[in-house]
Design an enzyme around this catalytic site. Structure first.
Site, PDB file in Angstrom:
ATOM      1  N   GLY A  95     -18.347   1.038 -53.485  1.00  0.00           N
ATOM      2  CA  GLY A  95     -18.391   1.638 -54.625  1.00  0.00           C
ATOM      3  C   GLY A  95     -19.207   2.687 -54.951  1.00  0.00           C
ATOM      4  O   GLY A  95     -19.345   3.731 -55.357  1.00  0.00           O
ATOM      5  N   GLU A 153     -29.284  -0.946 -51.190  1.00  0.00           N
ATOM      6  CA  GLU A 153     -29.116  -1.902 -50.248  1.00  0.00           C
ATOM      7  C   GLU A 153     -29.439  -2.637 -49.433  1.00  0.00           C
ATOM      8  O   GLU A 153     -29.949  -2.010 -48.367  1.00  0.00           O
ATOM      9  CB  GLU A 153     -26.986  -1.363 -49.936  1.00  0.00           C
ATOM     10  N   GLN A 164     -13.469  -5.362 -46.212  1.00  0.00           N
ATOM     11  CA  GLN A 164     -12.748  -6.765 -46.663  1.00  0.00           C
ATOM     12  C   GLN A 164     -11.096  -6.731 -46.685  1.00  0.00           C
ATOM     13  O   GLN A 164     -10.654  -8.028 -46.718  1.00  0.00           O
ATOM     14  CB  GLN A 164     -13.378  -7.333 -47.991  1.00  0.00           C
ATOM     15  N   VAL A 200     -31.801  -4.968 -55.455  1.00  0.00           N
ATOM     16  CA  VAL A 200     -32.068  -4.907 -56.543  1.00  0.00           C
ATOM     17  C   VAL A 200     -33.365  -6.571 -57.801  1.00  0.00           C
ATOM     18  O   VAL A 200     -32.278  -7.484 -57.064  1.00  0.00           O
ATOM     19  CB  VAL A 200     -31.414  -4.533 -57.714  1.00  0.00           C
ATOM     20  N   CYS A 228      -9.674  -9.148 -55.697  1.00  0.00           N
ATOM     21  CA  CYS A 228      -8.264  -9.462 -54.989  1.00  0.00           C
ATOM     22  C   CYS A 228      -7.526 -10.575 -55.038  1.00  0.00           C
ATOM     23  O   CYS A 228      -7.768 -11.787 -54.472  1.00  0.00           O
ATOM     24  CB  CYS A 228      -8.359  -8.668 -53.098  1.00  0.00           C
ATOM     25  N   ASP A 238     -16.331  -4.404 -58.773  1.00  0.00           N
ATOM     26  CA  ASP A 238     -15.868  -6.021 -59.302  1.00  0.00           C
ATOM     27  C   ASP A 238     -16.981  -5.661 -59.781  1.00  0.00           C
ATOM     28  O   ASP A 238     -17.058  -6.941 -60.718  1.00  0.00           O
ATOM     29  CB  ASP A 238     -16.019  -6.339 -57.572  1.00  0.00           C
ATOM     30  N   THR A 298     -10.554  -4.589 -56.858  1.00  0.00           N
ATOM     31  CA  THR A 298      -9.746  -4.458 -56.094  1.00  0.00           C
ATOM     32  C   THR A 298     -10.211  -2.757 -55.246  1.00  0.00           C
ATOM     33  O   THR A 298     -11.382  -2.062 -55.788  1.00  0.00           O
ATOM     34  CB  THR A 298      -8.378  -4.039 -55.795  1.00  0.00           C
ATOM     35  N   ALA A 299      -9.826  -2.689 -53.959  1.00  0.00           N
ATOM     36  CA  ALA A 299     -10.365  -1.597 -53.840  1.00  0.00           C
ATOM     37  C   ALA A 299      -9.573   0.028 -53.738  1.00  0.00           C
ATOM     38  O   ALA A 299     -10.227   0.781 -54.130  1.00  0.00           O
ATOM     39  CB  ALA A 299     -10.831  -1.738 -51.938  1.00  0.00           C
ATOM     40  N   ALA A 300      -8.609  -0.619 -54.442  1.00  0.00           N
ATOM     41  CA  ALA A 300      -7.770   0.300 -54.629  1.00  0.00           C
ATOM     42  C   ALA A 300      -7.995   0.488 -56.005  1.00  0.00           C
ATOM     43  O   ALA A 300      -8.365   1.706 -56.271  1.00  0.00           O
ATOM     44  CB  ALA A 300      -6.268  -0.264 -54.540  1.00  0.00           C
ATOM     45  N   CYS A 308      -2.234  -4.293 -55.348  1.00  0.00           N
ATOM     46  CA  CYS A 308      -2.722  -5.453 -54.438  1.00  0.00           C
ATOM     47  C   CYS A 308      -1.794  -5.640 -53.527  1.00  0.00           C
ATOM     48  O   CYS A 308      -0.098  -5.616 -54.191  1.00  0.00           O
ATOM     49  CB  CYS A 308      -2.515  -6.286 -55.268  1.00  0.00           C
TER      50      CYS A 308
END
Length: 451
Positions: A55, A76, A84, A119, A202, A337, A346-348, A380
């Site tokens: 994201g 980051e 993943q 952070v 996931c 997430d 999920t990444a989708a 998924c």
């Protein structure tokens, strides 16, 4: 890489999809190596992104186009970025772990400031954050994309239990290859797969490795010696009835044992024993011996968010489920997430959310009201074997929201090839470059093609 899929789905629509992906790759251009610039980082940015996962990178790329790279920064700490979703196949020996990761510098949008730090504190009332190194950074707009935290230590005997053989977990880069080793070393007995009593990323992955393991046992002549058990804290195999019905049929045909409302609370790795609590009868436990154990860890919001003003009572970033704008702080947004969006993590889902959030922020920057609404789309790909996938796609209402003009509850080779080959290509070359906002466009394309 895409040729096998095109050969399998050799229709005009598939060829059109291929052209679309090639166009996206051409738009994206070559990878540009990014060097960290934490030493020279400014103290204020128009857009500050927390988290350099899926994201965070996607939104930083999109924001760069709006306000200029020099006005965007990402916080980051990690040196490597991982895709993943492919770890399901790594744990089953179908992909190499090395294929899942790249240097974080290589996926950072060029020109965007990379603050390589963690952070430590969020102060949305003053529109600033503090990092572990003590640096204070202010912002005009904040995008929180800090992902989800793995809490192996909430299971007694872990993570130290991973030092023993016969146990693995596809959820960590440190333990995914141990799953494959346990699978190869299996002789006879119980092969146990778990699902914790927490939200997880996931949610299909804990059972995907079970189906792949069963296929591996069949392929290697060990199936008759394996008692395959899925102990899940949930009360159903899947949250969408259409796909749950299809999975139940597979479970019946392949003689798999599913025990509901069973939560893993302890691993005695030296004895090869796993202890489960019956959630319907708190305090009642059962000990299972195992020859192979795959652990899906409990998960939670990152600690830095749990006590932050941006979090809800459960610790997740509290955003409007349609616009992804924070409910209290109008210049704060969340994606992925770490949010309390009531859909699968999920990444989708992140892909679909990125398009909505892009539009939301664009309008807010113009002092306009967000109009485009996120419908909860997520996907998924349920891997049911080394060459079969059920592609589950659904919305907030747990209703199917399918892309392709065929019944996606059926196991298909084409969907496996999409999962194993096309999606990683799309992720690295198109999504992280900000050119992929989910399959809504394709859905319209296929619908028009059929009308």
């Amino acid at each position: 890489m895409m040729a096998p899929l095109v050969a399998v789905v050799s229709s005009p629509r598939a060829r059109l999809l291929t052209c679309f992906l090639r166009l996206g790759a051409q738009q994206a251009g070559p990878l540009q190596l990014h060097t960290r610039t934490s030493c020279t980082a400014k103290n204020h940015y128009e857009v500050l992104v927390l988290g350099g996962g899926t994201g965070g990178i996607t939104m930083a790329t999109r924001m760069k186009r709006k306000v200029g790279a020099e006005n965007v920064a990402i916080v980051e700490p990690s040196e490597r970025h991982f895709y993943q979703p492919i770890w399901t196949l790594v744990g089953a020996g179908a992909k190499q772990l090395s294929s899942s990761g790249r240097p974080t510098a290589s996926v950072m949008p060029s020109g965007v400031e990379w603050i390589q730090d963690k952070v430590a504190e969020l102060n949305p009332d003053k529109s600033c954050i503090r990092t572990d190194s003590g640096k204070e950074i202010s912002y005009k707009y904040l995008i929180i994309a800090l992902g989800i935290q793995l809490d192996y230590e909430k299971i007694k005997g872990l993570p130290e239990g991973f030092a023993h053989p016969k146990i693995g977990s596809n959820y960590s880069v440190k333990t995914v290859e141990k799953t494959w080793k346990a699978l190869q070393d299996f002789k006879e007995g119980n092969a146990i797969f778990t699902f914790p009593n927490t939200p997880v990323k996931c949610a299909g992955a804990p059972q995907k490795i079970m189906y792949l393991s069963e296929a591996y046992f069949r392929k290697t002549g060990k199936r008759s010696k394996a008692n395959i058990i899925f102990n899940t804290s949930l009360g159903a195999i899947f949250g969408v009835k259409k796909y749950a019905d299809a999975l139940q049929e597979i479970i019946r045909e392949r003689n798999l044992t599913v025990n509901y409302k069973q939560n893993l609370i302890e691993v005695r790795a030296d004895k090869q024993e796993a202890v489960f609590e019956n959630l319907d009868k708190p305090g009642e436990t059962q000990v299972f011996s195992y020859e192979m154990l795959h652990v899906t860890p409990p998960m939670s919001s990152p600690d830095v968010l749990k006590t932050s003003p941006v979090a809800d009572s459960a610790g997740w970033v509290d955003v409007d489920k349609e616009t992804l704008q924070h409910k209290k702080y109008p210049n704060v947004f969340g994606i992925g997430d770490c949010t309390n969006l009531p859909t699968s993590k999920t990444a989708a889902a992140v892909a679909a959310q990125s398009a909505i959030l892009d539009r939301t922020i664009s309008l807010i920057m113009k002092n306009q009201t967000p109009v485009k609404k996120y419908d909860g789309y997520t996907s998924c790909p349920l891997v049911t074997g080394y060459n079969r996938v059920i592609l589950a796609e659904f919305d907030y209402r747990a209703q199917p929201l399918e892309t392709f003009p065929f019944d996606q509850s059926k196991e298909r080779l084409s969907m496996y090839l999409m999962k194993a080959d096309m999606m990683p290509f799309l992720y690295w070359n198109i999504m992280l470059r900000g050119y992929w906002g989910g399959p809504a466009f394709l859905r319209k394309l296929f619908h028009l093609g059929m009308s």
